[in-house]
Scaffold this motif. Structure first.
Motif, mmCIF file in Angstrom:
data_model
loop_
_atom_site.group_PDB
_atom_site.id
_atom_site.type_symbol
_atom_site.label_atom_id
_atom_site.label_comp_id
_atom_site.label_asym_id
_atom_site.label_seq_id
_atom_site.Cartn_x
_atom_site.Cartn_y
_atom_site.Cartn_z
ATOM 1 N N ILE A 32 26.796 -1.159 3.632
ATOM 2 C CA ILE A 32 27.934 -1.522 4.039
ATOM 3 C C ILE A 32 28.014 -2.654 5.189
ATOM 4 N N VAL A 33 27.193 -2.776 6.011
ATOM 5 C CA VAL A 33 27.108 -3.789 7.027
ATOM 6 C C VAL A 33 26.652 -5.183 6.491
ATOM 7 N N TYR A 34 25.754 -5.500 5.578
ATOM 8 C CA TYR A 34 25.397 -6.286 4.683
ATOM 9 C C TYR A 34 26.595 -7.084 4.116
ATOM 10 N N THR A 36 29.767 -6.281 4.257
ATOM 11 C CA THR A 36 31.019 -6.518 5.071
ATOM 12 C C THR A 36 30.617 -7.811 5.886
ATOM 13 N N ALA A 37 29.341 -7.911 5.955
ATOM 14 C CA ALA A 37 29.365 -9.597 6.646
ATOM 15 C C ALA A 37 29.412 -10.593 5.523
ATOM 16 N N ARG A 38 28.998 -10.370 4.368
ATOM 17 C CA ARG A 38 28.955 -11.406 3.221
ATOM 18 C C ARG A 38 30.313 -11.584 2.535
ATOM 19 N N CYS A 39 31.027 -10.355 2.404
ATOM 20 C CA CYS A 39 32.325 -10.629 1.609
ATOM 21 C C CYS A 39 33.502 -11.242 2.441
#
Lengths: 75, 152
Positions: A32-34, A36-39
């Motif tokens: 989720i965190v990865y 959310t930061a990438r998209c």
């Protein structure tokens, strides 16, 4: 309140196989965190998260099974 | 609290500091509300799930698990609350060279991984907030003002 405090002080009593499912929520939060930061677009996050979560879990299971087979052969 | 201008020299350090104190607060500060809330809920839930699994008595251990503690500290204010819980949990035990093990070692192991990973995820979030706050390195064009809507 005391019950919550005691629970937070001493934690659960995990033993054996039941500890393995605990990797699922941890991998989910990483995905989720990865993602959310990438998209760049928020609507892309759920499906990208799901794909990454499945990839991590399947990858870890395959590595675990591979190591288990290796150690079984070497024993 | 009045928000400083996006070109203010304290804008970027303040964003980073807020992102460290509470996961996701940096993104809320620069106007990325949905992203900030996702980070806040996910990282806080991971951290406190780790404390609940392993127990604050042994999961947080500044003396004997220094590297893990460094990672845990990256969750900011929450890690400081957990340290206070740890101090309260070990208070009944006499000070000695060997730490008191409160809880099962497997639970402590799983809890330590949860809290450590939560801290490392917040490091990623802090860096993302800093780069998003900086107009020169911003990768999301919809936040050109730094205070835009999060709906895309």
């Amino acid at each position: 309140m005391n019950l919550l405090a005691n629970f937070l002080y001493s934690g659960l009593n995990l033993t054996g196989i039941p500890r393995f499912p605990f990797m699922l929520p941890l991998c989910l939060s990483i995905a989720i965190v990865y993602k959310t930061a990438r998209c760049n677009k928020l609507k892309d996050i759920p499906i990208a998260t799901l794909i990454l979560w499945i990839t991590i879990v399947v990858g870890m299971v395959l590595v675990g099974v591979g190591l288990w087979i290796l150690f079984t052969i070497m024993a | 609290m009045s928000r400083p201008d996006a070109h203010s020299p304290i804008h970027i350090p303040l964003t980073g500091l807020l992102a460290w104190i509470v996961p996701g607060l940096g993104h809320l500060f620069i106007g990325e509300r949905t992203r900030g809330l996702i980070f806040m809920v996910t990282i806080s839930a991971t951290f406190w799930a780790g404390i609940a699994i392993g127990g604050a008595g042994s999961t947080i251990d500044p003396q004997h698990r220094k590297l893990w503690f460094t990672a845990q500290l990256l969750t900011g204010g929450q890690s400081l609350v957990a340290v206070a819980l740890h101090q309260k949990a070990i208070a009944p035990y006499p000070p000695s060279s060997k730490p008191p093990v409160i809880g099962h070692w497997l639970s402590i192991d799983v809890g330590t991984h949860y809290t450590g990973v939560a801290g490392l995820l917040n490091l990623l979030v802090i860096l993302d907030a800093i780069f998003s706050a900086d107009t020169a390195t911003r990768k999301r064009p919809e936040f050109a003002t730094g205070h835009g809507s999060t709906v895309s």
